[in-house]
Scaffold this active site. Sequence first.
Site, mmCIF file in Angstrom:
data_model
loop_
_atom_site.group_PDB
_atom_site.id
_atom_site.type_symbol
_atom_site.label_atom_id
_atom_site.label_comp_id
_atom_site.label_asym_id
_atom_site.label_seq_id
_atom_site.Cartn_x
_atom_site.Cartn_y
_atom_site.Cartn_z
ATOM 1 N N ARG A 225 73.065 21.260 60.464
ATOM 2 C CA ARG A 225 72.792 20.478 59.267
ATOM 3 C C ARG A 225 73.580 19.163 59.333
ATOM 4 O O ARG A 225 74.728 19.143 59.792
ATOM 5 C CB ARG A 225 73.180 21.251 57.994
ATOM 6 C CG ARG A 225 72.238 22.406 57.666
ATOM 7 C CD ARG A 225 70.889 21.885 57.212
ATOM 8 N NE ARG A 225 69.951 22.937 56.847
ATOM 9 C CZ ARG A 225 69.036 23.450 57.640
ATOM 10 N NH1 ARG A 225 68.965 23.053 58.909
ATOM 11 N NH2 ARG A 225 68.186 24.353 57.208
ATOM 12 N N HIS A 273 64.894 16.219 64.410
ATOM 13 C CA HIS A 273 64.851 17.524 63.738
ATOM 14 C C HIS A 273 63.783 18.430 64.380
ATOM 15 O O HIS A 273 62.908 18.965 63.687
ATOM 16 C CB HIS A 273 64.578 17.370 62.242
ATOM 17 C CG HIS A 273 65.080 18.547 61.443
ATOM 18 N ND1 HIS A 273 65.591 18.418 60.174
ATOM 19 C CD2 HIS A 273 65.154 19.880 61.741
ATOM 20 C CE1 HIS A 273 65.945 19.604 59.711
ATOM 21 N NE2 HIS A 273 65.694 20.502 60.661
#
Length: 310
Positions: A225, A273
């Site tokens: 994250r 991502h």
Amino acid sequence: MAVNVLFSARPALWPVYEPLLSTYLGELGIDFDLRTEFPPEEVDYVVYAPNGGLSDFTPYTRLKAVLSLWAGVESIAGNMTLTVPLARMVDHGLTQGMTEWVVGHVLRYHLGMDAHIHGLKGEWRQDVPPLASERSVAILGLGALGQASALALSALGFQVTGWSRSPRHVSGITCLHGSEGLTQVLTAAEILVLLLPSTPATENTLRAETLALLPRGARIINPGRGPLIDDAALLAALDSGQVGHATLDVFRTEPLPSDDPYWTHPNVTVTPHIASETRPVTAAQVICENIRRGEQGEPFLHLVDREQGY
């Protein structure tokens, strides 16, 4: 009475998930009604993604559980209108994808691939890497993804140490926890992989003080994250050489703005991502198994601890 299942995710996913969920629920012998719209008071389960538009669960008075399609639940775990069980996505397709990505980037650093891929043409480089058994790799976060990555790297011979905020046991892996354990892990980590959840307690786990503990020139890989890293501190560590290179797949703002310094920093690799993605086939199986469990009065899989935030 049919079990009413509301699909609340991006509309583009409906034609992908509808046949899969219908097939698996049917195979499990569940009498169901699966739709993208129901009167809230008639819904038993919500198949959920944070970008599906649902945020107020107050009207869902019959709701038994919310079953997330995402591994990360930071955007919903603190929702005070959600009082029923919340399950996050843990499926073998997502786990396998993450393991492959992590192992690939660890091997890239370990073998020094960039020097040969981007090195000067005509230069006969004979930089021989150490064996994996001579390389220290640390993984912060020992959930399903961290454990799978740690075991895969250990199977290749790497010296793997794992760290988590609370005690964990993974067979064959040295597992440490707490603040003292974090210090011990960081001081030996030639390659550091971040797979922690995003919670107030994990924000800026890598900051100036902790980055300074790493061996000089350490490599960082973050498919976890974005908020786990203090970006200004990491850029400073990269500029000073304290951190040799960082491969970053997640960011505080996504998509990463075009003027972000990570894009142009010579010692940063940006990936958009893509370290792992929920695979509809395997994710639908997990969702349907949890619905079966709910209807049979069995414990749900992968329940979120609302106090911990994951």
